[in-house]
Enzyme design. Structure first.
Site, PDB file in Angstrom:
ATOM      1  N   ASP A 277       0.868  -1.175   0.000  1.00  0.00           N
ATOM      2  CA  ASP A 277       0.000   0.000   0.000  1.00  0.00           C
ATOM      3  C   ASP A 277       0.895   1.212   0.000  1.00  0.00           C
ATOM      4  O   ASP A 277       2.042   1.152   0.471  1.00  0.00           O
ATOM      5  CB  ASP A 277      -0.868   0.054   1.258  1.00  0.00           C
ATOM      6  N   CYS A 315      -2.157   3.894 -21.899  1.00  0.00           N
ATOM      7  CA  CYS A 315      -3.124   3.570 -20.832  1.00  0.00           C
ATOM      8  C   CYS A 315      -4.539   3.615 -21.404  1.00  0.00           C
ATOM      9  O   CYS A 315      -4.868   4.498 -22.192  1.00  0.00           O
ATOM     10  CB  CYS A 315      -2.963   4.592 -19.697  1.00  0.00           C
ATOM     11  N   CYS A 317      -7.260   3.706 -19.335  1.00  0.00           N
ATOM     12  CA  CYS A 317      -8.175   4.022 -18.229  1.00  0.00           C
ATOM     13  C   CYS A 317      -9.199   5.054 -18.678  1.00  0.00           C
ATOM     14  O   CYS A 317      -9.069   5.676 -19.726  1.00  0.00           O
ATOM     15  CB  CYS A 317      -7.402   4.525 -16.998  1.00  0.00           C
ATOM     16  N   HIS A 346      -6.362   8.168 -12.836  1.00  0.00           N
ATOM     17  CA  HIS A 346      -5.304   7.662 -13.711  1.00  0.00           C
ATOM     18  C   HIS A 346      -4.177   6.988 -12.927  1.00  0.00           C
ATOM     19  O   HIS A 346      -3.736   5.888 -13.291  1.00  0.00           O
ATOM     20  CB  HIS A 346      -4.705   8.750 -14.610  1.00  0.00           C
TER      21      HIS A 346
END
Lengths: 368, 368
Positions: A277, A315, A317, A346
Site C-alpha cells: 500500500d 493507458c 483508463c 489515472h
C-alpha cells in the site's frame, strides 16, 4: 477462519501468484491497496474504485478513531457499511499516524499518549485499544500496534523500539483472539477478521530476522514488514525485504507497508511480496504528478498547455480514453477539484495495471 | 441553420414540451442546464453528467477567456473538444461576470474595461469581442453581450442600462452574422452556432416589453430574460417573466437566466420557459446544502451523524442508492473533496429529475 491464502504458482525468484480469500472479497495477489485514509480514497467515488478493479483498500485507524469515531462506525455496522465498500478492507493500527501526525507523544511500555492533530484533545492508545478500535471498524484485516522505528536509528534505539513492538505484538494478538468475535458483521458474513504482525528492527538485518522469527512463533494470520520507505536509500529497503521474506511462512500473506514507486512495487512483487500500500499514487495525483508509461508528468507544466494527447498514450483508463493533458493541466491551473479526481483515477489505474501485468507474468507457463 | 425548435405540445397555461435541435445534441425541453464555469461542472466528471442525463451545460466566457484563453481553446478545436463534452453547450456573454467579479470596471458605449479578478490584468470587452470569444469557444448557443441591470435600479438608471444593452445586442448580432462561420467545427458538424438576445429593463414592465419587442425586430435565434434573481422579491421575478413570455415568438426557445430554486424552475417551466440555468444546485452542494423531496438538508448538521438513510428516500440517483446521510456528513466534516462530488451529483439529479417530471406532465394527454 480469517483468511485463506492459496498460492497458485511460485517463480524461481520467489514471486507468488495467489488468491487471498477474505470475508468480503477474494483478492488476487500480488495486490496494490489504495489508501482510503478517512473512509474515502481521496477524490474518487467508490463505484469508480470498483471499475478500476480495486479489490481491497485501506482505512486509517487514527483518522477514523478521531473522526467520526470508531464507536459511531460500530453502531452503523462497521466501516464497510459506513463508507459503502463491499469489498475487502485493511486497517492499520494507528501507530504510524500517532507517531507522524500527532503532537506531544509520550511513549511508555503501556502505550502512547498523544494529542489529536485536529483539536489538541488528549488520547491514550495501547495495543489493546488499537485492537478494540480495529474490531469496531471491522476491516477484513487488522494490524498489530507497533512503533515504526525512525530512520536513522542507532542500534540501541532500534533494539529498544523492537522490544516495544514485540511486546505490543503479543498483547495485540492476545486481545484480538479474545475479542475478534465482536466484529459487527459476525454471523452475517462467513469468516472473521485477521490480524497481521509487523516486522520491525530498523536497518539491522539480525534485528529484522529476530523480529520475524518471534512474530512467527506468536502465530499471526499474515506478516507485514514495516518501518521501510522512511527515508533510507533504496538498496537498504531492498536488503531488509530480502532478509525477511525467506523467513516468513510460505502459506501466509506477506505485506510490505508504505511502498512505493511503480518500479518498486513491481520489483517487490516479483520477489514474493503479496500486498503493498502507499499514498504515493493518490497524494502525488493531487499535486499534479502523473505516473505514465513515458515516465512522470508534472501536469501543471506549461509544455502541456495545448497538448491534446492523453495523459498516457499506453493507458486505457477512463481518464486517458476521454481527456487530454491540456485539459488536466487547465483543471489544475484553475484549482478545480475535478483535477484531483481525474489525476487520482489515472494514477490508481496505472498502479493497478502494473500489478495486473505482474500477476499475469507470475502465472505458471501455459501447457502446450 | 443554427437551431430548430419543435414544440410537441403546449398547455393552456403556456407550458411547452418541445425539442431543441442543436448541432451537438437534440435537447428535450423544458431543460435545466448545469453550469460548467471554467470548463467543468465543478467536481463532477463528464461521464457522470452524461449518466445523469444532462444534455446541455453552460460555460462561462469570462472565466474561459481569462484561463486558459479563448485562442488556446480555438486552437484545440473548441470548448466541446477541449473539455471532452460531446453534447450541447451554451456560453454566456461574459457580461454578468465582468460586472460581478472583476474590479475597476469602466463602462462606455463602446464596451467595458475591467481588471481580471485573477491577476489584476486589464481587459476591454466590446460586444464584438464577446462574440469573437464565443465563436472561438464554439458552444452551440452564444449570448449577446449585455449589461445586467442591478437591483434596485431607478427608472432613469434602468432606461440608460437598457439603451446600452439594446445597442450592444444589435452590434453583437451584426458581428455574429458576419463571423459565425468561423467556428472551429464548421463543416465537421452539421449546423451552426446560434445567438440569443437578452431582454433587460430592470423591474419595469414597460421597459421589459420594449426590450423584448426591439430584440424580436432584430431577429435572434432565441430569447433570454436576464437581470432576474438579482435580489428582487419572487413576485417581481414572476411579474417580469409573465410580462415578457407572451411577447416572445412561439417558434423560438425562451431562456430565463440564473434561476432558481426547485419550485421556481418547475413554476417557470409550466409558464412556458424552455431553458434555465443556475449555479444554485452545484454551489449549494459544495456548501453541504442538499435539495430533497423532504426539503433542504444541511448535511453537516449533527443530527445526521448516524443517519443511515439515503440523502433523499425518494431519489434513485447513484448517490442516494449507495451512500448514507451519515457518510456524506462525515465527508463534509473531514473536508474530503468527495463531499462536493457526491453532493453535486445528487443536487443535479434532483434538478434534472424535476425537469424530467415537468416534461412528462407537459406532454399531450395520451389517446385511449
Amino acid at each position: 477462519m480469517g483468511l485463506t491464502f492459496n498460492p497458485i504458482h511460485t517463480t524461481d525468484a520467489g514471486g507468488r501468484r495467489a488468491q487471498l480469500r477474505l470475508p468480503h472479497q477474494t483478492v488476487e495477489t500480488p495486490v496494490f491497496m489504495p489508501v482510503g485514509t478517512a473512509g474515502t480514497v481521496k477524490a474518487v467515488p467508490q463505484d469508480t474504485l470498483e471499475s478500476l478493479g480495486a479489490e481491497i483498500i485501506l482505512g486509517n485507524t487514527y483518522h477514523l478513531y478521531l473522526r467520526p469515531g470508531h464507536e459511531a462506525i460500530r453502531r452503523m455496522g462497521g466501516l464497510h457499511r459506513f463508507i459503502s465498500w463491499p469489498r475487502a478492507m485493511l486497517t492499520d493500527s494507528g501507530g504510524f499516524q500517532v507517531f507522524s501526525l500527532s503532537e506531544l507523544r509520550n511513549v511508555t511500555d503501556e502505550g502512547v499518549r498523544f494529542r489529536s492533530h485536529l483539536d489538541g484533545s488528549s488520547h491514550f492508545f495501547t495495543p489493546e485499544h488499537s485492537v478494540d478500535v480495529q474490531i469496531a471498524l471491522g476491516a477484513d484485516i487488522a494490524m498489530a500496534f507497533d512503533e515504526c522505528t525512525e530512520y536513522p536509528a542507532d542500534r540501541a534505539r532500534a533494539e529498544e523500539s523492537l522490544r516495544l513492538t514485540m511486546a505490543w505484538a503479543r498483547r495485540s494478538l492476545e486481545h484480538f483472539r479474545m475479542h475478534q468475535h465482536e466484529v459487527s458483521w459476525h454471523g452475517e458474513i462467513a469468516g472473521s477478521q485477521s490480524l497481521f504482525g509487523i516486522v520491525q528492527g530498523g536497518m539491522y538485518r539480525d534485528l529484522r530476522k529476530e523480529s520475524a522469527e518471534r512474530l512467527i512463533e506468536m502465530g499471526f494470520d499474515g506478516y507485514a514488514i514495516g518501518g521501510l520507505s522512511v527515508g533510507e536509500p533504496r538498496d537498504l529497503t531492498l536488503e531488509m525485504i530480502s532478509e525477511v521474506l525467506p523467513i516468513l511462512p510460505a502459506g501466509k500473506p506477506r505485506y510490505v507497508m508504505g511502498v512505493g514507486y511503480p518500479d518498486e512495487i513491481e520489483q517487490y512483487a516479483r520477489m514474493g511480496v503479496d500486498m503493498m500500500d502507499c499514498v504515493l499514487p493518490t497524494r502525488a495525483a493531487r499535486h499534479g504528478l502523473l505516473f505514465t508509461s513515458e515516465g512522470r508528468l508534472t501536469i501543471k507544466n506549461r509544455q502541456f498547455a495545448e497538448d491534446q494527447g492523453p495523459p498516457d498514450p499506453a493507458c486505457d483508463c477512463m481518464v486517458c480514453r476521454r481527456y487530454t493533458r491540456a485539459y488536466l493541466r487547465h483543471l489544475m491551473q484553475a484549482g478545480e477539484s475535478l483535477s484531483a479526481t481525474l489525476n487520482t483515477i489515472h494514477n490508481l489505474a496505472y498502479y493497478l495495471g502494473i500489478m495486473r501485468r505482474v500477476r499475469a507474468s507470475l502465472e505458471a507457463p501455459k501447457a502446450n
